[in-house]
Design a protein around this motif. Structure first.
Motif, short mmCIF file in Angstrom:
data_model
loop_
_atom_site.label_atom_id
_atom_site.label_comp_id
_atom_site.label_asym_id
_atom_site.label_seq_id
_atom_site.Cartn_x
_atom_site.Cartn_y
_atom_site.Cartn_z
N LEU A 1 6.58 -13.45 6.13
CA LEU A 1 6.77 -13.34 4.69
C LEU A 1 5.45 -13.43 3.93
O LEU A 1 4.67 -14.35 4.15
CB LEU A 1 7.70 -14.46 4.21
N ILE A 2 5.23 -12.46 3.04
CA ILE A 2 4.03 -12.50 2.18
C ILE A 2 4.39 -12.38 0.71
O ILE A 2 3.55 -12.63 -0.15
CB ILE A 2 2.99 -11.42 2.57
N GLY A 3 5.65 -11.99 0.41
CA GLY A 3 6.02 -11.85 -0.99
C GLY A 3 7.50 -11.62 -1.17
O GLY A 3 8.25 -11.47 -0.19
N ILE A 4 7.92 -11.58 -2.43
CA ILE A 4 9.30 -11.30 -2.79
C ILE A 4 9.27 -10.39 -4.02
O ILE A 4 8.39 -10.52 -4.87
CB ILE A 4 10.09 -12.59 -3.06
N VAL A 5 10.21 -9.46 -4.06
CA VAL A 5 10.38 -8.60 -5.23
C VAL A 5 11.78 -8.87 -5.77
O VAL A 5 12.77 -8.73 -5.05
CB VAL A 5 10.25 -7.11 -4.87
N THR A 6 11.84 -9.26 -7.03
CA THR A 6 13.12 -9.56 -7.66
C THR A 6 13.36 -8.58 -8.82
O THR A 6 12.44 -7.86 -9.23
CB THR A 6 13.14 -11.00 -8.22
N GLU A 7 14.59 -8.59 -9.31
CA GLU A 7 14.89 -7.75 -10.48
C GLU A 7 13.95 -8.09 -11.63
O GLU A 7 13.53 -7.21 -12.38
CB GLU A 7 16.35 -7.95 -10.90
N ARG A 8 13.61 -9.35 -11.78
CA ARG A 8 12.70 -9.77 -12.84
C ARG A 8 11.32 -9.14 -12.65
O ARG A 8 10.71 -8.68 -13.62
CB ARG A 8 12.59 -11.30 -12.85
N ASP A 9 10.84 -9.09 -11.40
CA ASP A 9 9.55 -8.42 -11.12
C ASP A 9 9.62 -6.95 -11.51
O ASP A 9 8.67 -6.40 -12.08
CB ASP A 9 9.19 -8.53 -9.63
N LEU A 10 10.74 -6.30 -11.19
CA LEU A 10 10.89 -4.88 -11.51
C LEU A 10 10.82 -4.65 -13.02
O LEU A 10 10.17 -3.70 -13.47
CB LEU A 10 12.21 -4.35 -10.95
N VAL A 11 11.47 -5.51 -13.77
CA VAL A 11 11.47 -5.35 -15.23
C VAL A 11 10.09 -5.65 -15.81
O VAL A 11 9.53 -4.85 -16.57
CB VAL A 11 12.54 -6.25 -15.89
N LEU B 1 8.78 -1.67 -15.07
CA LEU B 1 9.38 -0.96 -16.20
C LEU B 1 8.66 -1.26 -17.52
O LEU B 1 8.35 -0.33 -18.28
CB LEU B 1 10.86 -1.32 -16.32
N ALA B 2 8.41 -2.52 -17.80
CA ALA B 2 7.77 -2.88 -19.07
C ALA B 2 6.35 -2.33 -19.17
O ALA B 2 5.83 -2.12 -20.26
CB ALA B 2 7.75 -4.40 -19.25
N LYS B 3 5.73 -2.05 -18.01
CA LYS B 3 4.37 -1.50 -18.00
C LYS B 3 4.37 0.00 -17.79
O LYS B 3 3.31 0.60 -17.61
CB LYS B 3 3.55 -2.21 -16.95
N GLU B 4 5.59 0.59 -17.80
CA GLU B 4 5.75 2.04 -17.67
C GLU B 4 5.05 2.60 -16.43
O GLU B 4 4.44 3.67 -16.48
CB GLU B 4 5.29 2.75 -18.94
N ARG B 5 5.18 1.89 -15.31
CA ARG B 5 4.59 2.36 -14.05
C ARG B 5 5.61 3.24 -13.33
O ARG B 5 6.82 3.06 -13.47
CB ARG B 5 4.20 1.16 -13.20
N ASP B 6 5.12 4.16 -12.53
CA ASP B 6 5.97 5.09 -11.80
C ASP B 6 6.45 4.46 -10.50
O ASP B 6 5.63 4.16 -9.63
CB ASP B 6 5.18 6.37 -11.52
N PRO B 7 7.76 4.25 -10.34
CA PRO B 7 8.25 3.62 -9.12
C PRO B 7 8.00 4.45 -7.86
O PRO B 7 7.91 3.90 -6.76
CB PRO B 7 9.75 3.44 -9.37
N ALA B 8 7.86 5.74 -8.00
CA ALA B 8 7.65 6.60 -6.83
C ALA B 8 6.23 6.49 -6.27
O ALA B 8 6.00 6.80 -5.10
CB ALA B 8 7.94 8.06 -7.20
N THR B 9 5.28 6.02 -7.10
CA THR B 9 3.90 5.91 -6.63
C THR B 9 3.37 4.48 -6.62
O THR B 9 2.28 4.24 -6.12
CB THR B 9 2.96 6.77 -7.51
N THR B 10 4.12 3.55 -7.17
CA THR B 10 3.65 2.16 -7.24
C THR B 10 4.02 1.43 -5.95
O THR B 10 5.19 1.34 -5.59
CB THR B 10 4.29 1.43 -8.43
N PRO B 11 3.02 0.88 -5.24
CA PRO B 11 3.32 0.10 -4.04
C PRO B 11 3.98 -1.24 -4.39
O PRO B 11 3.63 -1.86 -5.40
CB PRO B 11 1.96 -0.14 -3.39
N VAL B 12 4.90 -1.64 -3.55
CA VAL B 12 5.60 -2.91 -3.74
C VAL B 12 4.60 -4.07 -3.85
O VAL B 12 4.81 -5.00 -4.62
CB VAL B 12 6.60 -3.14 -2.58
N GLY B 13 3.53 -3.99 -3.08
CA GLY B 13 2.54 -5.06 -3.07
C GLY B 13 1.92 -5.34 -4.42
O GLY B 13 1.43 -6.44 -4.66
N THR B 14 1.95 -4.35 -5.32
CA THR B 14 1.34 -4.56 -6.63
C THR B 14 2.27 -5.21 -7.63
O THR B 14 1.81 -5.67 -8.68
CB THR B 14 0.83 -3.22 -7.22
#
Length: 155
Positions: free
Chosen positions: A55-65, A69-82
């Motif tokens: 384990l190195i990280g977690i992605v939650t719905e809150r992280d996604l928002v 989303l709030a930073k208008e980043r493209d989900p198709a090109t944004t790595p989960v690690g960021t």
């Protein structure tokens, strides 16, 4: 007494959630991959692991928002690690359910990975912990009623 003693002693595994194979992502996977997997398996949080499965990280719905989303980043090109939360707080299988509930309440978490030997063996949600506490309280009420009223009914 507010909470039955056995509720305090219940362990995360197996009393709250079962041990299971947890689907995971790598840092380089896209956020789009992440949300598709979350939708497919109907979960609100995903773990991120290194090449050794640790384990190195977690992605939650809150992280996604907040981080996508709030930073208008493209989900198709944004790595989960960021957008992941690195080095998340974790639980161990033997942790007490009430301690986990208090940690989640105090830090406003809704999901925590359960780690054993560096590997995620379960994910516990606040909903899982509330359900376990409710079941324990109901059991305690039944036992108390049996003790208090049992002799009156010839039991």
């Amino acid at each position: 007494r507010a909470v039955p003693e056995d509720t305090m002693q219940r362990k995360i595994i197996p009393d709250v959630v079962p041990r299971r194979n947890i689907r995971a992502l790598k840092k380089k996977d896209t956020v789009l991959d992440c949300v598709k997997m979350m939708a497919e398996i109907n979960v609100a949080a995903m773990i991120v692991v290194d090449d050794d499965g640790r384990l190195i990280g977690i992605v939650t719905e809150r992280d996604l928002v907040q981080r996508l989303l709030a930073k208008e980043r493209d989900p198709a090109t944004t790595p989960v690690g960021t957008i992941m939360t690195p080095n998340p707080d974790t639980l161990s299988p033997d942790d007490a359910a009430m301690d986990a509930l208090e940690l989640m309440r105090a830090r406003n978490y809704r999901h925590l990975p359960v780690i054993e030997d560096g590997r995620c063996v379960a994910m516990v949600s606040i909903r899982d912990l509330y359900a376990a506490a409710k079941a324990a309280l109901e059991e305690d009420i039944r036992e108390t009623e049996a003790f208090v009223f049992g002799d009156r009914y010839g039991a």
